[in-house]
Design a protein around this motif. Structure first.
Motif, PDB file in Angstrom:
ATOM      1  N   VAL A 119       1.056  -1.431  -0.071  1.00  0.00           N
ATOM      2  CA  VAL A 119      -0.073  -0.018  -0.014  1.00  0.00           C
ATOM      3  C   VAL A 119       0.901   1.172  -0.008  1.00  0.00           C
ATOM      4  O   VAL A 119       1.569   1.596   0.998  1.00  0.00           O
ATOM      5  CB  VAL A 119      -1.008   0.026   0.989  1.00  0.00           C
ATOM      6  N   ASP A 120       0.639   2.020  -0.971  1.00  0.00           N
ATOM      7  CA  ASP A 120       1.422   3.735  -1.207  1.00  0.00           C
ATOM      8  C   ASP A 120       0.655   4.500  -0.151  1.00  0.00           C
ATOM      9  O   ASP A 120       1.302   5.169   0.776  1.00  0.00           O
ATOM     10  CB  ASP A 120       1.514   3.844  -2.395  1.00  0.00           C
ATOM     11  N   LYS A 121      -0.496   4.542  -0.380  1.00  0.00           N
ATOM     12  CA  LYS A 121      -1.298   5.335   0.643  1.00  0.00           C
ATOM     13  C   LYS A 121      -2.799   4.746   0.921  1.00  0.00           C
ATOM     14  O   LYS A 121      -3.217   4.065  -0.030  1.00  0.00           O
ATOM     15  CB  LYS A 121      -1.584   6.705   0.068  1.00  0.00           C
ATOM     16  N   LEU A 122      -3.428   4.836   2.046  1.00  0.00           N
ATOM     17  CA  LEU A 122      -4.623   4.145   2.431  1.00  0.00           C
ATOM     18  C   LEU A 122      -5.638   5.179   2.853  1.00  0.00           C
ATOM     19  O   LEU A 122      -5.334   6.180   3.464  1.00  0.00           O
ATOM     20  CB  LEU A 122      -4.391   3.353   3.681  1.00  0.00           C
ATOM     21  N   ALA A 123      -6.908   5.077   1.979  1.00  0.00           N
ATOM     22  CA  ALA A 123      -7.819   6.004   2.140  1.00  0.00           C
ATOM     23  C   ALA A 123      -9.198   5.331   2.737  1.00  0.00           C
ATOM     24  O   ALA A 123      -9.600   4.293   2.197  1.00  0.00           O
ATOM     25  CB  ALA A 123      -8.401   7.162   1.041  1.00  0.00           C
ATOM     26  N   LEU A 124      -9.599   5.560   3.776  1.00  0.00           N
ATOM     27  CA  LEU A 124     -10.780   4.814   4.740  1.00  0.00           C
ATOM     28  C   LEU A 124     -11.917   5.791   4.608  1.00  0.00           C
ATOM     29  O   LEU A 124     -11.798   6.676   5.165  1.00  0.00           O
ATOM     30  CB  LEU A 124     -10.639   4.394   5.804  1.00  0.00           C
ATOM     31  N   VAL A 125     -13.246   5.386   3.765  1.00  0.00           N
ATOM     32  CA  VAL A 125     -14.317   6.403   3.578  1.00  0.00           C
ATOM     33  C   VAL A 125     -15.131   5.822   4.743  1.00  0.00           C
ATOM     34  O   VAL A 125     -15.794   4.705   4.524  1.00  0.00           O
ATOM     35  CB  VAL A 125     -14.630   6.373   2.443  1.00  0.00           C
ATOM     36  N   SER A 126     -15.681   6.403   5.833  1.00  0.00           N
ATOM     37  CA  SER A 126     -16.551   5.755   6.889  1.00  0.00           C
ATOM     38  C   SER A 126     -16.372   4.620   6.922  1.00  0.00           C
ATOM     39  O   SER A 126     -17.498   3.584   6.778  1.00  0.00           O
ATOM     40  CB  SER A 126     -17.824   6.444   6.466  1.00  0.00           C
ATOM     41  N   LEU A 200      -2.895  -2.970  12.628  1.00  0.00           N
ATOM     42  CA  LEU A 200      -2.384  -1.676  12.345  1.00  0.00           C
ATOM     43  C   LEU A 200      -1.679  -1.001  13.303  1.00  0.00           C
ATOM     44  O   LEU A 200      -1.228   0.074  13.030  1.00  0.00           O
ATOM     45  CB  LEU A 200      -3.686  -0.782  11.802  1.00  0.00           C
ATOM     46  N   LYS A 201      -1.144  -1.626  14.392  1.00  0.00           N
ATOM     47  CA  LYS A 201      -0.210  -0.858  15.161  1.00  0.00           C
ATOM     48  C   LYS A 201       0.982  -0.495  14.692  1.00  0.00           C
ATOM     49  O   LYS A 201       1.358   0.686  14.905  1.00  0.00           O
ATOM     50  CB  LYS A 201       0.274  -1.902  16.344  1.00  0.00           C
ATOM     51  N   SER A 202       1.578  -1.181  13.809  1.00  0.00           N
ATOM     52  CA  SER A 202       2.741  -0.515  13.245  1.00  0.00           C
ATOM     53  C   SER A 202       2.474  -0.016  11.881  1.00  0.00           C
ATOM     54  O   SER A 202       3.641   0.001  10.898  1.00  0.00           O
ATOM     55  CB  SER A 202       3.737  -1.729  12.854  1.00  0.00           C
ATOM     56  N   PHE A 203       1.322   0.134  11.227  1.00  0.00           N
ATOM     57  CA  PHE A 203       1.222   0.658   9.969  1.00  0.00           C
ATOM     58  C   PHE A 203       1.440   2.127   9.802  1.00  0.00           C
ATOM     59  O   PHE A 203       0.907   2.947  10.483  1.00  0.00           O
ATOM     60  CB  PHE A 203      -0.241   0.244   9.383  1.00  0.00           C
ATOM     61  N   ASP A 204       2.349   2.351   8.963  1.00  0.00           N
ATOM     62  CA  ASP A 204       2.839   3.671   8.879  1.00  0.00           C
ATOM     63  C   ASP A 204       3.082   4.637   7.389  1.00  0.00           C
ATOM     64  O   ASP A 204       3.576   5.368   7.251  1.00  0.00           O
ATOM     65  CB  ASP A 204       4.466   3.777   9.165  1.00  0.00           C
ATOM     66  N   ARG A 205       1.987   3.989   6.644  1.00  0.00           N
ATOM     67  CA  ARG A 205       1.827   4.526   5.389  1.00  0.00           C
ATOM     68  C   ARG A 205       0.885   5.730   5.606  1.00  0.00           C
ATOM     69  O   ARG A 205      -0.107   5.812   6.443  1.00  0.00           O
ATOM     70  CB  ARG A 205       1.160   3.335   4.342  1.00  0.00           C
ATOM     71  N   PRO A 206       1.063   6.675   4.655  1.00  0.00           N
ATOM     72  CA  PRO A 206       0.150   7.994   4.740  1.00  0.00           C
ATOM     73  C   PRO A 206      -1.522   7.453   4.604  1.00  0.00           C
ATOM     74  O   PRO A 206      -1.752   6.664   3.775  1.00  0.00           O
ATOM     75  CB  PRO A 206       0.407   8.788   3.315  1.00  0.00           C
ATOM     76  N   LEU A 220     -20.226   9.830  12.733  1.00  0.00           N
ATOM     77  CA  LEU A 220     -19.123  10.543  13.114  1.00  0.00           C
ATOM     78  C   LEU A 220     -18.560  10.119  14.335  1.00  0.00           C
ATOM     79  O   LEU A 220     -17.369  10.206  14.647  1.00  0.00           O
ATOM     80  CB  LEU A 220     -19.446  11.942  13.168  1.00  0.00           C
ATOM     81  N   GLY A 221     -19.445   9.504  15.229  1.00  0.00           N
ATOM     82  CA  GLY A 221     -18.847   8.903  16.442  1.00  0.00           C
ATOM     83  C   GLY A 221     -17.927   7.878  16.304  1.00  0.00           C
ATOM     84  O   GLY A 221     -16.909   7.764  17.339  1.00  0.00           O
ATOM     85  N   TYR A 222     -17.480   7.306  15.184  1.00  0.00           N
ATOM     86  CA  TYR A 222     -16.453   6.457  15.154  1.00  0.00           C
ATOM     87  C   TYR A 222     -15.283   7.060  14.993  1.00  0.00           C
ATOM     88  O   TYR A 222     -14.147   6.234  15.062  1.00  0.00           O
ATOM     89  CB  TYR A 222     -16.632   5.329  13.774  1.00  0.00           C
ATOM     90  N   VAL A 223     -15.294   8.157  14.520  1.00  0.00           N
ATOM     91  CA  VAL A 223     -13.976   8.857  13.967  1.00  0.00           C
ATOM     92  C   VAL A 223     -12.909   8.700  15.129  1.00  0.00           C
ATOM     93  O   VAL A 223     -11.824   8.419  14.800  1.00  0.00           O
ATOM     94  CB  VAL A 223     -14.205  10.217  13.570  1.00  0.00           C
ATOM     95  N   PRO A 224     -13.278   9.056  16.646  1.00  0.00           N
ATOM     96  CA  PRO A 224     -12.192   8.883  17.244  1.00  0.00           C
ATOM     97  C   PRO A 224     -11.355   7.504  17.542  1.00  0.00           C
ATOM     98  O   PRO A 224     -10.499   7.036  18.099  1.00  0.00           O
ATOM     99  CB  PRO A 224     -12.958   9.337  18.665  1.00  0.00           C
ATOM    100  N   LEU A 230      -5.260   4.790  13.799  1.00  0.00           N
ATOM    101  CA  LEU A 230      -4.373   5.349  12.955  1.00  0.00           C
ATOM    102  C   LEU A 230      -3.942   6.887  13.363  1.00  0.00           C
ATOM    103  O   LEU A 230      -4.499   7.877  12.713  1.00  0.00           O
ATOM    104  CB  LEU A 230      -4.836   5.388  11.418  1.00  0.00           C
ATOM    105  N   PRO A 231      -3.395   7.059  14.451  1.00  0.00           N
ATOM    106  CA  PRO A 231      -2.940   8.476  15.022  1.00  0.00           C
ATOM    107  C   PRO A 231      -2.542   9.383  14.003  1.00  0.00           C
ATOM    108  O   PRO A 231      -2.723  10.578  14.414  1.00  0.00           O
ATOM    109  CB  PRO A 231      -2.153   7.904  16.139  1.00  0.00           C
ATOM    110  N   HIS A 232      -1.765   8.892  12.918  1.00  0.00           N
ATOM    111  CA  HIS A 232      -1.136   9.931  12.007  1.00  0.00           C
ATOM    112  C   HIS A 232      -1.998  10.241  10.849  1.00  0.00           C
ATOM    113  O   HIS A 232      -1.607  11.029  10.024  1.00  0.00           O
ATOM    114  CB  HIS A 232       0.170   9.255  11.711  1.00  0.00           C
ATOM    115  N   ALA A 233      -3.080   9.630  10.774  1.00  0.00           N
ATOM    116  CA  ALA A 233      -3.990   9.840   9.693  1.00  0.00           C
ATOM    117  C   ALA A 233      -4.515  11.256   9.545  1.00  0.00           C
ATOM    118  O   ALA A 233      -5.097  11.774  10.622  1.00  0.00           O
ATOM    119  CB  ALA A 233      -5.301   8.849   9.549  1.00  0.00           C
ATOM    120  N   GLU A 234      -4.477  11.708   8.181  1.00  0.00           N
ATOM    121  CA  GLU A 234      -5.467  13.011   8.280  1.00  0.00           C
ATOM    122  C   GLU A 234      -6.981  12.842   8.085  1.00  0.00           C
ATOM    123  O   GLU A 234      -7.343  11.465   7.950  1.00  0.00           O
ATOM    124  CB  GLU A 234      -5.024  13.482   6.474  1.00  0.00           C
TER     125      GLU A 234
END
Length: 262
Positions: A119-126, A200-206, A220-224, A230-234
């Motif tokens: 995976v180069d970049k990972l995007a998760l939509v809801s 996903l503990k060690s997952f470090d891709r953008p 949205l309550g699932y966002v936190p 994924l603490p570094h996710a945008e």
């Protein structure tokens, strides 16, 4: 052209037999490879990816037991991950951007956890898959059938062509098959929650978390919870956005494109 309300014109239809299962992938565009995992229904198609086709080669596979792909006895997300490991090899994909929505977001997260180097970049939509004390996914058995479609969108008129009030027998069969497959893919929520948090503990891709402000299916309550995983996710929240976020809201597609090109 598709017989449904959406169009497949301009897409390449690619068929592979993966471990005995006929698997259909629609692909469009040129550029960096981007794979999209759809959610629990395919009735709205993949037309939202067209604006990305000038910059990406977008691959939209139908999961086994969904859409035009064949039937398969898969017992959970781990089986879907194994299926896609084989499909991506058949497609010649070594590294790629990965995006998934709802159930497909859960699937994409599980794939990324098992295959981080792909995976180069990972995007998760809801995305689904995590436990939360702040929110829950609706129990559709308690919702009147005629009210369900409007829960997925901001504008009920938008979804009407794709989810007709008086559907054809073919449409009803498709929805019944996919609903059964989505239900069958569900594992105990405690199991999926632990698998995602551990995997996903060690997952470090953008990574990007993309959500609709008014999502009624995965609120949205699932966002936190996902931010903890994924603490570094945008994080990008689309004002007024619905659950069918990429389909209904061009701003969501642009947010995805900006993230992938950034």
């Amino acid at each position: 052209m598709s017989k449904w309300a959406y169009s497949t014109e301009g897409f390449d239809r690619i068929v592979h037999r993966i471990d005995g299962v006929e698997t259909v992938t629609y692909a469009i565009g040129e550029g960096e490879p981007l794979v999209y995992f759809h959610g629990g229904g395919t009735f709205h198609g993949f037309e939202w990816v067209r604006p990305l086709a000038s910059e990406f080669r977008v691959f939209c596979p139908y999961h086994p037991n969904f859409g035009e792909s064949g039937d398969a006895e898969l017992s959970g997300m781990g089986d879907y991950v194994s299926h896609y490991e084989m499909l991506f090899a058949a497609l010649g994909l070594e590294t790629f951007h990965l995006c998934g929505a709802s159930m497909g977001g859960h699937m994409a997260a599980r794939y990324a956890a098992a295959n981080p180097l792909d995976v180069d970049k990972l995007a998760l939509v809801s995305p689904a898959g995590l436990k939360s004390d702040r929110a829950s996914i609706p129990d559709f058995s308690k919702v009147a059938p005629q009210d369900i479609s409007a829960m997925f969108v901001a504008d009920p008129a938008w979804v009407a062509p794709f989810w007709p009030a008086d559907p054809s027998p073919e449409w009803a069969v498709l929805r019944a098959r996919e609903s059964a497959a989505a239900f069958a893919s569900r594992e105990d929520l405690s199991v999926t929650d632990r698998a995602l948090r551990d995997g996903l503990k060690s997952f470090d891709r953008p990574s990007l978390l993309l959500w609709g402000e008014n999502d009624q299916i995965v609120p949205l309550g699932y966002v936190p919870e996902w931010q903890a995983v994924l603490p570094h996710a945008e994080l990008e929240i689309i004002p007024g956005g619905s659950h069918l976020l990429l389909d209904e809201f061009p701003a969501a597609v642009e947010a995805l494109r900006s993230f992938l090109k950034g």
